[in-house]
Design a protein around this motif. Structure first.
Motif, PDB file in Angstrom:
ATOM      1  N   VAL A 292     -12.295 -24.811  -1.459  1.00 24.55           N
ATOM      2  CA  VAL A 292     -11.256 -24.123  -2.213  1.00 24.55           C
ATOM      3  C   VAL A 292     -11.840 -23.660  -3.544  1.00 24.55           C
ATOM      4  O   VAL A 292     -12.517 -24.416  -4.238  1.00 24.55           O
ATOM      5  CB  VAL A 292     -10.054 -25.047  -2.456  1.00 24.55           C
ATOM      6  CG1 VAL A 292      -9.009 -24.345  -3.325  1.00 24.55           C
ATOM      7  CG2 VAL A 292      -9.429 -25.475  -1.131  1.00 24.55           C
ATOM      8  N   GLN A 293     -11.543 -22.418  -3.889  1.00 26.82           N
ATOM      9  CA  GLN A 293     -11.959 -21.867  -5.178  1.00 26.82           C
ATOM     10  C   GLN A 293     -10.758 -21.267  -5.884  1.00 26.82           C
ATOM     11  O   GLN A 293      -9.841 -20.749  -5.243  1.00 26.82           O
ATOM     12  CB  GLN A 293     -13.036 -20.808  -4.979  1.00 26.82           C
ATOM     13  CG  GLN A 293     -14.362 -21.369  -4.477  1.00 26.82           C
ATOM     14  CD  GLN A 293     -15.435 -20.311  -4.404  1.00 26.82           C
ATOM     15  OE1 GLN A 293     -15.187 -19.170  -4.045  1.00 26.82           O
ATOM     16  NE2 GLN A 293     -16.661 -20.688  -4.747  1.00 26.82           N
ATOM     17  N   LEU A 294     -10.771 -21.351  -7.212  1.00 26.29           N
ATOM     18  CA  LEU A 294      -9.679 -20.843  -8.027  1.00 26.29           C
ATOM     19  C   LEU A 294     -10.212 -19.786  -8.983  1.00 26.29           C
ATOM     20  O   LEU A 294     -11.292 -19.965  -9.576  1.00 26.29           O
ATOM     21  CB  LEU A 294      -9.035 -21.972  -8.832  1.00 26.29           C
ATOM     22  CG  LEU A 294      -8.602 -23.215  -8.058  1.00 26.29           C
ATOM     23  CD1 LEU A 294      -8.008 -24.243  -9.011  1.00 26.29           C
ATOM     24  CD2 LEU A 294      -7.619 -22.862  -6.970  1.00 26.29           C
ATOM     25  N   GLN A 295      -9.453 -18.730  -9.169  1.00 22.92           N
ATOM     26  CA  GLN A 295      -9.828 -17.660 -10.092  1.00 22.92           C
ATOM     27  C   GLN A 295      -8.655 -17.403 -11.016  1.00 22.92           C
ATOM     28  O   GLN A 295      -7.647 -16.845 -10.586  1.00 22.92           O
ATOM     29  CB  GLN A 295     -10.189 -16.395  -9.319  1.00 22.92           C
ATOM     30  CG  GLN A 295     -10.576 -15.215 -10.194  1.00 22.92           C
ATOM     31  CD  GLN A 295     -11.942 -15.384 -10.828  1.00 22.92           C
ATOM     32  OE1 GLN A 295     -12.875 -15.889 -10.200  1.00 22.92           O
ATOM     33  NE2 GLN A 295     -12.058 -14.981 -12.074  1.00 22.92           N
ATOM     34  N   ALA A 296      -8.804 -17.805 -12.269  1.00 21.35           N
ATOM     35  CA  ALA A 296      -7.747 -17.596 -13.260  1.00 21.35           C
ATOM     36  C   ALA A 296      -7.944 -16.259 -13.965  1.00 21.35           C
ATOM     37  O   ALA A 296      -9.074 -15.837 -14.220  1.00 21.35           O
ATOM     38  CB  ALA A 296      -7.751 -18.734 -14.277  1.00 21.35           C
ATOM     39  N   SER A 297      -6.828 -15.622 -14.295  1.00 25.06           N
ATOM     40  CA  SER A 297      -6.879 -14.341 -15.005  1.00 25.06           C
ATOM     41  C   SER A 297      -5.579 -14.123 -15.755  1.00 25.06           C
ATOM     42  O   SER A 297      -4.611 -14.878 -15.583  1.00 25.06           O
ATOM     43  CB  SER A 297      -7.119 -13.193 -14.015  1.00 25.06           C
ATOM     44  OG  SER A 297      -6.052 -13.110 -13.086  1.00 25.06           O
ATOM     45  N   GLY A 298      -5.565 -13.083 -16.582  1.00 29.63           N
ATOM     46  CA  GLY A 298      -4.333 -12.703 -17.264  1.00 29.63           C
ATOM     47  C   GLY A 298      -4.276 -13.028 -18.738  1.00 29.63           C
ATOM     48  O   GLY A 298      -3.306 -12.662 -19.414  1.00 29.63           O
ATOM     49  N   GLY A 299      -5.273 -13.700 -19.253  1.00 31.45           N
ATOM     50  CA  GLY A 299      -5.282 -14.013 -20.668  1.00 31.45           C
ATOM     51  C   GLY A 299      -5.504 -12.778 -21.523  1.00 31.45           C
ATOM     52  O   GLY A 299      -5.806 -11.696 -21.008  1.00 31.45           O
ATOM     53  N   GLY A 300      -5.357 -12.951 -22.832  1.00 31.68           N
ATOM     54  CA  GLY A 300      -5.574 -11.831 -23.725  1.00 31.68           C
ATOM     55  C   GLY A 300      -5.165 -12.166 -25.137  1.00 31.68           C
ATOM     56  O   GLY A 300      -4.840 -13.320 -25.453  1.00 31.68           O
ATOM     57  N   LEU A 301      -5.174 -11.148 -25.970  1.00 29.66           N
ATOM     58  CA  LEU A 301      -4.776 -11.269 -27.378  1.00 29.66           C
ATOM     59  C   LEU A 301      -3.397 -10.660 -27.545  1.00 29.66           C
ATOM     60  O   LEU A 301      -3.200  -9.472 -27.228  1.00 29.66           O
ATOM     61  CB  LEU A 301      -5.787 -10.554 -28.274  1.00 29.66           C
ATOM     62  CG  LEU A 301      -5.437 -10.429 -29.753  1.00 29.66           C
ATOM     63  CD1 LEU A 301      -5.309 -11.800 -30.396  1.00 29.66           C
ATOM     64  CD2 LEU A 301      -6.462  -9.576 -30.476  1.00 29.66           C
TER      65      LEU A 301
END
Length: 121
Positions: free
Chosen positions: A1-10
């Motif tokens: 299983v692998q996880l890919q987080a995204s969506g962060g920002g300033l």
């Protein structure tokens, strides 16, 4: 299983962001999953968690502002963050553990790479 987080920002204080955690090699439907965050110089802390069928739990400071959810069809977990504050600035990590969720980072076996959230005042 692998996880890919995204969506962060300033963003500015009071704004919203939605973080995503895409799961590959497994299904979000059967795992206890959680979001944690770590600010510079601080320990990693619990943010929110979800398990089967859709039990959820939040850290006290996130209740009423953050919403954790998952889309089975997209095999993705989300964290909707509203009314963001400067103190929410941190790297946010998603994680998976077998069975039910936990508040302890040590119980989670698989982690995503983290996504930076910066909230300016």
């Amino acid at each position: 299983v692998q996880l890919q987080a995204s969506g962060g920002g300033l963003v500015q204080a009071g704004d919203s962001l939605r973080l995503s955690c895409a799961v590959s090699g497994g299904t979000v439907a059967v795992y206890g999953m959680g979001w944690f965050r770590q600010a510079p110089g601080k320990e990693r802390e619990f943010v929110a968690a979800i398990d089967w069928p859709s039990r959820t739990s939040y850290a006290d400071s996130m209740k009423g502002r953050f919403v954790i959810s998952r889309d089975i069809a997209k095999n993705t977990m989300f964290l909707q963050m509203n009314s963001l504050k400067p103190e929410d600035t941190a790297v946010y990590y998603c994680a998976v553990k077998g069975g039910t969720y936990s508040y302890s980072a040590q119980d989670y076996k698989i982690w995503g790479q983290g996504t930076q959230v910066t909230v300016s005042s």
